[in-house]
Scaffold this motif. Structure first.
Motif, PDB file in Angstrom:
ATOM      1  N   LEU A 139       1.961   3.447   3.508  1.00 51.18           N
ATOM      2  CA  LEU A 139       0.448   3.329   3.553  1.00 51.18           C
ATOM      3  C   LEU A 139      -0.712   3.759   2.267  1.00 51.18           C
ATOM      4  O   LEU A 139      -1.419   3.323   2.459  1.00 51.18           O
ATOM      5  CB  LEU A 139       0.621   5.103   3.493  1.00 51.18           C
ATOM      6  N   GLU A 140       0.442   3.864   1.099  1.00 52.02           N
ATOM      7  CA  GLU A 140      -0.617   3.893  -0.538  1.00 52.02           C
ATOM      8  C   GLU A 140      -0.504   1.743  -0.152  1.00 52.02           C
ATOM      9  O   GLU A 140      -2.148   1.582  -1.000  1.00 52.02           O
ATOM     10  CB  GLU A 140       0.388   3.258  -1.533  1.00 52.02           C
ATOM     11  N   ASP A 141       0.275   1.003   0.153  1.00 47.70           N
ATOM     12  CA  ASP A 141      -0.710  -0.674  -0.096  1.00 47.70           C
ATOM     13  C   ASP A 141      -1.324  -0.825   0.907  1.00 47.70           C
ATOM     14  O   ASP A 141      -2.700  -1.239   1.038  1.00 47.70           O
ATOM     15  CB  ASP A 141       0.922  -1.012   0.157  1.00 47.70           C
ATOM     16  N   TRP A 142      -1.741   0.061   1.783  1.00 53.43           N
ATOM     17  CA  TRP A 142      -1.788  -0.264   3.166  1.00 53.43           C
ATOM     18  C   TRP A 142      -3.598   0.007   2.859  1.00 53.43           C
ATOM     19  O   TRP A 142      -4.437  -0.894   3.692  1.00 53.43           O
ATOM     20  CB  TRP A 142      -1.617  -0.176   5.162  1.00 53.43           C
ATOM     21  N   VAL A 143      -3.201   1.498   2.500  1.00 56.52           N
ATOM     22  CA  VAL A 143      -4.944   1.667   2.992  1.00 56.52           C
ATOM     23  C   VAL A 143      -5.405   0.662   0.700  1.00 56.52           C
ATOM     24  O   VAL A 143      -6.752   0.852   1.004  1.00 56.52           O
ATOM     25  CB  VAL A 143      -4.419   2.711   2.118  1.00 56.52           C
ATOM     26  N   THR A 160      -3.241  13.498   1.663  1.00 56.06           N
ATOM     27  CA  THR A 160      -2.771  12.619   2.562  1.00 56.06           C
ATOM     28  C   THR A 160      -1.413  13.256   2.298  1.00 56.06           C
ATOM     29  O   THR A 160      -0.080  13.869   3.119  1.00 56.06           O
ATOM     30  CB  THR A 160      -2.446  10.867   3.098  1.00 56.06           C
ATOM     31  N   GLU A 161      -0.929  12.899   0.690  1.00 54.37           N
ATOM     32  CA  GLU A 161       0.149  13.721   0.344  1.00 54.37           C
ATOM     33  C   GLU A 161       0.365  15.021   1.075  1.00 54.37           C
ATOM     34  O   GLU A 161       1.974  16.038   1.073  1.00 54.37           O
ATOM     35  CB  GLU A 161       0.361  13.329  -1.440  1.00 54.37           C
ATOM     36  N   GLU A 170       6.191   6.893   0.748  1.00 52.35           N
ATOM     37  CA  GLU A 170       7.299   6.912   1.868  1.00 52.35           C
ATOM     38  C   GLU A 170       6.559   6.905   2.724  1.00 52.35           C
ATOM     39  O   GLU A 170       7.889   7.315   3.246  1.00 52.35           O
ATOM     40  CB  GLU A 170       7.830   7.758   1.082  1.00 52.35           C
ATOM     41  N   ILE A 171       5.323   6.802   3.191  1.00 51.11           N
ATOM     42  CA  ILE A 171       4.655   7.296   4.449  1.00 51.11           C
ATOM     43  C   ILE A 171       4.488   5.802   4.900  1.00 51.11           C
ATOM     44  O   ILE A 171       4.332   4.545   4.417  1.00 51.11           O
ATOM     45  CB  ILE A 171       3.603   7.788   4.707  1.00 51.11           C
ATOM     46  N   SER A 172       5.635   5.446   6.398  1.00 52.97           N
ATOM     47  CA  SER A 172       4.959   4.111   7.176  1.00 52.97           C
ATOM     48  C   SER A 172       3.201   3.841   6.946  1.00 52.97           C
ATOM     49  O   SER A 172       2.934   4.548   7.233  1.00 52.97           O
ATOM     50  CB  SER A 172       5.468   4.146   8.221  1.00 52.97           C
ATOM     51  N   ASP A 417      10.340   5.635   7.831  1.00 50.80           N
ATOM     52  CA  ASP A 417      10.181   4.276   7.932  1.00 50.80           C
ATOM     53  C   ASP A 417      11.487   4.094   8.888  1.00 50.80           C
ATOM     54  O   ASP A 417      11.758   2.996   9.757  1.00 50.80           O
ATOM     55  CB  ASP A 417      11.186   3.245   6.653  1.00 50.80           C
ATOM     56  N   ASP A 418      12.676   5.157   9.490  1.00 50.86           N
ATOM     57  CA  ASP A 418      13.187   5.163  10.672  1.00 50.86           C
ATOM     58  C   ASP A 418      12.923   5.043  11.800  1.00 50.86           C
ATOM     59  O   ASP A 418      13.028   5.087  12.964  1.00 50.86           O
ATOM     60  CB  ASP A 418      14.826   5.122  10.407  1.00 50.86           C
TER      61      ASP A 418
END
Ligand SMILES: Cc1cc2nc3c(=O)[nH]c(=O)nc-3n(C[C@H](O)[C@H](O)[C@H](O)COP(=O)(O)OP(=O)(O)OC[C@H]3O[C@@H](n4cnc5c(N)ncnc54)[C@H](O)[C@@H]3O)c2cc1C
Length: 506
Positions: A139-143, A160-161, A170-172, A417-418
């Protein structure tokens, strides 16, 4: 509905939340014999219920009624034709001691941040836009890649955290793709450049000052979302369906004749068994898999045991005050405070409070059942919520006169992730080993569904049952939920039902 040469087909439904009640409503309307079992002794509506405390009504999180599906909107109108209010959304973000309108108001952002910080924020946005790095998986990279690091830290990270109780890394990225995909800064900026709304300050009534085109509007039953689900429950019973409150399903056994034998625990502590031809379950997917007989293969059991949830509690604070804040709700991004969001229920509907000289704020805490917060006493939680409300300047000393706590386990299915792999394993096992068992809804499918998508899964399931074949792929619902926030910028999206219908079932 009858199978050829047989008695009337009987359908059992686990759970009287939006998904279970929608399925039962549609099937009972088509003359199908339906039985609904609900564990809660008092309320229908599941997470979309309305709790009542001394005449004050409040939601488990404020529940907007908004869907891009006309079929869902029409169904709401059919179930509750005379009691839906049209609400204008007013919500703000509290960040670093200041309130920011949402949708964002550019002039206000610049005013709050100052010119230098604003320029750095714009630069960080364009830097992100120019980045050519590969697809983000968290999520961090996406946003950050979509909006820039500064906007990410201001308007996404802290809240969000709080919601998920884990770092955004750690969020997908699936979560972001599903929930905020359509949110475009350019659209938001364009909207913000239209005539400004006058954001009212705490203490002003403000709603008539608001320029409507900037506000996402939604519908809301005048007694809260539970009102709609109570009407649905009444209609089901008028049509001959049976609803058993305080009745928890404890286990499901597939009989040699291909029917389902359901073990029920009743409110008086007794047990009962009942057989049905087909079952619709809105109970949490992990629970379902663990309680099936014969047992599913080990891989499905492992996948089910690993599904995770986030829990939620509301502290409803009752204040003797006529000076309430004007928003429907506030997002509290301040990391020092535990509260994540604050609802002002009388701004959803004045009928949520029994006395106009009082207000009821829903102080919302995202947590896990293992947290100290969840295990705190009600008195401790009311004290914490009161202190946090005072520290935000949203109440004066002595104004809070009462409070009530509602704990909601498994409020959010966690997208780690899974989770997609786990869902696939379970889905395949159910399809192979459990004919006549249909899963629907939010926790029922471990899918971050709002009411509309929870209902769609039930609507399609009802159609599949009535047709006697898999016309629709229910697992396809809500792979695209961009309207949730992008509606603010006025995006129009085609009906999700149409998308599902066009895709092959499986
Ligand atoms: C904080 C928050 C805010 C939200 N805001 C919105 C919003 O603004 N708009 C919106 O549309 N949606 C919103 N939602 C989502 C909405 O609440 C859900 O989509 C909806 O309630 C899901 O419906 P459901 O029937 O699938 O599940 P649920 O609502 O969870 O209902 C399931 C029912 O099954 C019962 N049950 C479970 N296990 C058993 C068992 N073994 N035996 C018998 N009964 C059982 C439960 O008691 C419950 O009543 C929000 C959710 C949260 C957590």
């Amino acid at each position: 509905m009858r199978h050829e040469g047989q008695q009337q087909v009987k359908i059992g439904v686990i759970g009287a939340g939006p998904a279970g009640l929608t399925a039962a409503y549609l099937l009972s309307g088509a003359d199908v014999d339906v039985e609904v079992w609900e564990a809660d002794p008092r309320y229908v509506g599941g997470i979309s219920r309305t709790e009542v405390y001394k005449g004050f009504r409040f939601d488990i999180g404020g529940h907007r009624f908004f869907s891009k599906s006309k079929e869902v909107e029409d169904l709401w109108s059919q179930i509750l034709p005379h009691d839906m209010l049209e609400c204008e959304r007013l919500s703000r973000i509290y960040y670093d001691g200041k309130f920011y309108s949402y949708p964002l108001d550019l002039a206000e952002v610049v005013g709050n941040l100052g010119k230098r910080q604003s320029l750095l924020t714009v630069a960080s946005y364009f830097k992100a836009k120019l980045s050519t790095s590969s697809n983000p998986d968290n999520l961090e990279d996406w946003v950050t890649r979509k909006f820039g690091g500064r906007l990410y830290r201001m308007f996404f990270k802290s809240y969000t955290e709080k919601v998920w109780g884990m770092p955004c890394r750690e969020i997908s990225a699936d979560w972001a793709a599903q929930r905020i995909k359509g949110l475009s800064l350019i659209k938001a900026a364009r909207a913000a450049l239209r005539p400004r709304r006058q954001t009212p300050r705490a203490g002003e009534t403000g709603r008539s000052d608001v320029i409507k085109s900037l506000i996402t509007s939604f519908r809301y039953p005048r007694h809260g979302p539970g009102m709609l689900w109570e009407a649905a429950a009444a209609a089901i019973q008028e049509r001959g369906g049976r609803l058993h409150m305080g009745t928890r399903v404890q286990g499901l056994t597939r009989t040699s004749a291909g029917r389902w034998r359901v073990k029920l625990a009743l409110a008086d502590g007794s047990e009962r068994f009942q057989e049905v031809d087909q079952l619709i379950s809105s109970a949490p997917l992990g629970w379902l898999v663990r309680n099936l007989e014969p047992s599913l293969p080990a891989a499905a059991l492992e996948a089910a045991a690993a599904l995770r949830y986030r829990d939620f509690l509301t502290v409803a604070l009752i204040l003797k005050s006529t000076n309430s804040f004007p928003d429907n709700w506030l997002y509290i991004h301040e990391p020092k405070l535990r509260v994540g969001r604050i609802q002002n229920f009388s701004n959803w509907s004045p009928e949520m409070v029994p006395d106009p000289s009082m207000v009821c704020y829903g102080m919302e805490y995202f947590c896990s059942q293992t947290d100290q917060l969840w295990r705190s006493t009600d008195a401790e939680l009311i004290r914490l919520a009161t202190e946090e409300l005072l520290s935000l300047g949203l109440a004066q000393e002595g104004e809070v006169v009462d409070g009530a706590v509602v704990r909601q386990p498994r409020a959010y299915p966690v997208y780690d992730d899974d989770y997609t792999d786990r869902r696939l394993i379970i889905r395949a096992a159910l399809s192979e080993h459990c004919p006549g068992l249909h899963v629907v809804g939010r926790n029922g499918m471990h899918q971050y569904n709002n009411q509309d998508h929870s209902m769609m899964t039930a609507m399609l399931t009802a159609r599949n049952i009535l047709a006697g074949e898999q016309l629709y792929n229910v697992w396809q619902v809500n792979q695209d939920a961009d309207y949730i926030e992008s509606g603010a910028a006025g995006s129009a999206v085609a009906s999700a039902l149409d998308q599902v219908r066009a895709s092959p079932s499986g």
